[in-house]
Motif scaffolding. Structure first.
Motif, mmCIF file in Angstrom:
data_model
loop_
_atom_site.group_PDB
_atom_site.id
_atom_site.type_symbol
_atom_site.label_atom_id
_atom_site.label_comp_id
_atom_site.label_asym_id
_atom_site.label_seq_id
_atom_site.Cartn_x
_atom_site.Cartn_y
_atom_site.Cartn_z
ATOM 1 N N HIS A 46 0.846 -1.187 0.000
ATOM 2 C CA HIS A 46 0.000 0.000 0.000
ATOM 3 C C HIS A 46 0.885 1.243 0.000
ATOM 4 C CE1 HIS A 46 -4.206 -1.568 1.147
ATOM 5 N NE2 HIS A 46 -3.502 -2.568 0.643
ATOM 6 N N SER A 47 0.273 2.395 -0.264
ATOM 7 C CA SER A 47 1.025 3.643 -0.421
ATOM 8 C C SER A 47 0.495 4.720 0.501
ATOM 9 C CB SER A 47 0.952 4.129 -1.874
ATOM 10 O OG SER A 47 1.521 3.202 -2.763
ATOM 11 N N TYR A 48 1.304 5.767 0.629
ATOM 12 C CA TYR A 48 0.973 6.897 1.495
ATOM 13 C C TYR A 48 1.531 8.161 0.847
ATOM 14 C CZ TYR A 48 1.538 9.941 5.658
ATOM 15 O OH TYR A 48 1.525 10.984 6.551
ATOM 16 N N PHE A 49 0.710 9.205 0.816
ATOM 17 C CA PHE A 49 1.122 10.491 0.246
ATOM 18 C C PHE A 49 0.893 11.578 1.281
ATOM 19 C CE2 PHE A 49 -0.078 14.493 -1.809
ATOM 20 C CZ PHE A 49 1.067 14.749 -2.551
ATOM 21 N N ARG A 50 1.857 12.508 1.386
ATOM 22 C CA ARG A 50 1.732 13.614 2.338
ATOM 23 C C ARG A 50 2.129 14.920 1.676
ATOM 24 N NH1 ARG A 50 4.933 15.388 7.663
ATOM 25 N NH2 ARG A 50 6.710 14.425 6.630
ATOM 26 N N LEU A 51 1.313 15.931 1.878
ATOM 27 C CA LEU A 51 1.604 17.296 1.456
ATOM 28 C C LEU A 51 1.781 18.137 2.708
ATOM 29 C CD1 LEU A 51 1.645 19.770 -0.509
ATOM 30 C CD2 LEU A 51 -0.838 19.831 -0.271
ATOM 31 N N THR A 52 2.948 18.780 2.842
ATOM 32 C CA THR A 52 3.185 19.706 3.948
ATOM 33 C C THR A 52 3.253 21.120 3.382
ATOM 34 O OG1 THR A 52 5.603 19.532 3.796
ATOM 35 C CG2 THR A 52 4.468 17.935 5.192
ATOM 36 N N HIS A 53 2.669 22.064 4.099
ATOM 37 C CA HIS A 53 2.537 23.434 3.595
ATOM 38 C C HIS A 53 2.705 24.387 4.774
ATOM 39 C CE1 HIS A 53 0.692 26.983 1.742
ATOM 40 N NE2 HIS A 53 0.707 26.366 0.582
ATOM 41 N N ARG A 54 3.720 25.245 4.716
ATOM 42 C CA ARG A 54 3.962 26.219 5.774
ATOM 43 C C ARG A 54 3.998 27.614 5.165
ATOM 44 N NH1 ARG A 54 3.116 21.926 7.480
ATOM 45 N NH2 ARG A 54 4.390 20.624 8.880
ATOM 46 N N PHE A 55 3.048 28.437 5.531
ATOM 47 C CA PHE A 55 3.057 29.816 5.049
ATOM 48 C C PHE A 55 4.256 30.550 5.632
ATOM 49 C CE2 PHE A 55 -1.445 28.632 4.709
ATOM 50 C CZ PHE A 55 -1.642 28.913 3.367
ATOM 51 N N ALA A 56 4.870 31.400 4.820
ATOM 52 C CA ALA A 56 6.206 31.902 5.129
ATOM 53 C C ALA A 56 6.223 33.260 5.815
ATOM 54 C CB ALA A 56 7.030 31.979 3.845
ATOM 55 N N SER A 57 5.171 33.627 6.498
ATOM 56 C CA SER A 57 5.145 34.903 7.201
ATOM 57 C C SER A 57 4.867 34.673 8.680
ATOM 58 C CB SER A 57 4.071 35.820 6.607
ATOM 59 O OG SER A 57 4.001 37.044 7.312
ATOM 60 N N ASP A 58 5.546 35.421 9.515
ATOM 61 C CA ASP A 58 5.394 35.311 10.958
ATOM 62 C C ASP A 58 4.048 35.894 11.390
ATOM 63 O OD1 ASP A 58 5.672 35.287 13.706
ATOM 64 O OD2 ASP A 58 7.071 36.978 13.753
ATOM 65 N N GLU A 109 5.656 14.156 -0.196
ATOM 66 C CA GLU A 109 6.217 12.892 0.268
ATOM 67 C C GLU A 109 5.414 11.716 -0.264
ATOM 68 O OE1 GLU A 109 7.178 12.588 4.471
ATOM 69 O OE2 GLU A 109 6.222 10.608 4.545
ATOM 70 N N TYR A 110 6.145 10.662 -0.637
ATOM 71 C CA TYR A 110 5.504 9.401 -1.019
ATOM 72 C C TYR A 110 6.260 8.262 -0.351
ATOM 73 C CZ TYR A 110 4.102 5.299 -3.662
ATOM 74 O OH TYR A 110 3.653 4.044 -4.003
ATOM 75 N N ARG A 111 5.519 7.322 0.210
ATOM 76 C CA ARG A 111 6.156 6.131 0.779
ATOM 77 C C ARG A 111 5.336 4.892 0.438
ATOM 78 N NH1 ARG A 111 6.435 7.029 7.178
ATOM 79 N NH2 ARG A 111 6.618 9.242 6.664
ATOM 80 N N PHE A 112 6.000 3.744 0.481
ATOM 81 C CA PHE A 112 5.415 2.486 0.011
ATOM 82 C C PHE A 112 5.688 1.395 1.040
ATOM 83 C CE2 PHE A 112 5.777 -1.532 -2.410
ATOM 84 C CZ PHE A 112 4.513 -1.570 -3.006
ATOM 85 N N GLY A 113 4.689 0.571 1.303
ATOM 86 C CA GLY A 113 4.845 -0.530 2.232
ATOM 87 C C GLY A 113 5.449 -1.742 1.536
ATOM 88 N N ILE A 114 6.724 -1.989 1.770
ATOM 89 C CA ILE A 114 7.386 -3.146 1.160
ATOM 90 C C ILE A 114 6.848 -4.433 1.772
ATOM 91 C CG2 ILE A 114 9.616 -4.256 0.764
ATOM 92 C CD1 ILE A 114 10.871 -1.461 0.968
ATOM 93 N N THR A 115 6.747 -4.456 3.096
ATOM 94 C CA THR A 115 6.062 -5.526 3.823
ATOM 95 C C THR A 115 5.110 -4.842 4.796
ATOM 96 O OG1 THR A 115 7.649 -5.678 5.656
ATOM 97 C CG2 THR A 115 8.167 -6.925 3.654
ATOM 98 N N SER A 116 4.490 -5.617 5.657
ATOM 99 C CA SER A 116 3.562 -5.031 6.621
ATOM 100 C C SER A 116 4.281 -4.251 7.715
ATOM 101 C CB SER A 116 2.696 -6.122 7.249
ATOM 102 O OG SER A 116 3.509 -7.063 7.935
ATOM 103 N N ASN A 117 5.610 -4.397 7.838
ATOM 104 C CA ASN A 117 6.336 -3.635 8.856
ATOM 105 C C ASN A 117 7.616 -2.972 8.338
ATOM 106 O OD1 ASN A 117 7.787 -5.972 8.533
ATOM 107 N ND2 ASN A 117 8.127 -6.322 10.715
ATOM 108 N N ILE A 118 7.800 -2.938 7.030
ATOM 109 C CA ILE A 118 8.930 -2.227 6.426
ATOM 110 C C ILE A 118 8.398 -1.290 5.346
ATOM 111 C CG2 ILE A 118 11.061 -2.422 5.098
ATOM 112 C CD1 ILE A 118 11.561 -5.092 6.387
#
Length: 297
Positions: free
Chosen positions: A64-76, A101-110
């Motif tokens: 299975h796969s996992y996708f993540r989008l991180t977004h940080r606005f650049a003003s204080d 980010e993208y990650r993939f499950g090679i096994t159920s714990n890796i």
């Protein structure tokens, strides 16, 4: 005679009832069995593979796969008064530091993955082994993360990292995490090509440990469910030894889980999303608005 008639009548009545019973039973509908009462799905104590930036011990199913989008606005958010912030739509007009980010499950714990951040054009490749899972006599879950990241699209200033994450969940309400980590080569300067005109105050302030090249830190965090699909999340990463400019990275967030998605609104003092960026800390005075969107499939 009367007694004989009564006996004959009783015999006839019993015979009629006996013969009619099968017909009556055949005509009586058998009620269907009651339908199964639906069981509400169990609420997971862990809902994502990260808190805000720090890793958790949640696994990905094999292949299975996992996708993540991180977004940080650049003003204080602390800069200027309310009118100044409103004029910039509370930092939405000031550009952003985005990570994919993208990650993939090679096994159920890796699992293995890659994360690319606009901050210094950093690319991080990583692998994770979910060594132990909380169950029965095992009170905690433990995961090991190994990573290599480099600036300028993995062309320079490489940083190798190792982190061990231990978690403890309490029912379906609370999950607590501790992540001791070591990152080599953290004494690197952040830059953001093409964004010189934006309000990207990285604040890299030197200290008495500036001669160190590596950083040890400990990340602490937790996730609290306050409604059926609503969560509050927080993390804090003090440095233990080595190169430690600026302040420790911290963040707080509100999350919403919707099936395979997690939507998070966060406030942090750092743009960092990789182990090396977390190790270099965050601003001692700035607060940045951001969000994470994740999807498991």
């Amino acid at each position: 005679m009367i007694s004989s008639s009564i006996r004959s009548t009783l015999r006839l009545t019993i015979a009629v009832l006996f013969l009619s019973c099968p017909a009556v039973l055949a005509q009586t509908p058998v009620p269907p069995p009651p339908p199964d009462v639906p069981v509400a799905p169990a609420r997971p104590p862990q809902i994502d593979l990260n808190l805000i930036n720090l890793p958790t011990t949640m696994s990905i199913a094999r292949h299975h796969s996992y996708f993540r989008l991180t977004h940080r606005f650049a003003s204080d958010l602390r800069r200027g008064d309310f009118g100044d912030q409103a004029a910039d739509l509370f930092s939405l007009d000031k550009g952003a530091i985005i990570g994919l980010e993208y990650r993939f499950g090679i096994t159920s714990n890796i699992q293995a993955g890659v994360h690319r951040s606009l901050l210094s054009k950093t690319i991080q490749t990583f692998g994770r082994w979910d060594a132990l899972r909380q169950a029965g006599s095992m009170p905690v879950a433990i995961s090991l993360t190994l990573s290599v990241e480099g600036l300028n699209n993995m062309r320079e200033k490489y940083q190798q990292g190792v982190a061990i994450t231990a978690s403890r969940t309490f029912g379906d309400r609370v999950a607590l995490y501790a992540t001791p980590a070591f990152v080599a080569g953290t004494h690197a300067v952040d830059f953001i090509p093409g964004h010189e005109g934006h309000d990207h105050d990285l604040g890299l302030e030197e200290d008495e440990h500036s001669h160190h090249q590596d950083t040890w830190f400990a990340g602490f965090g937790g996730r609290l469910r306050f409604s059926g699909t609503g969560y509050i999340t927080g993390e804090y990463t003090p440095r233990l030894h080595g190169y430690d400019p600026n302040s420790a990275e911290w963040g707080i967030a509100v999350e919403k889980r919707t099936g395979g998605h997690t939507l998070q609104l966060n406030f942090t003092n750092s743009f960092g999303t990789t182990l090396g960026q977390i190790a270099r800390g965050g601003s001692p005075h700035d607060i940045y608005l951001g969000f994470n969107i994740t999807r498991r499939f």
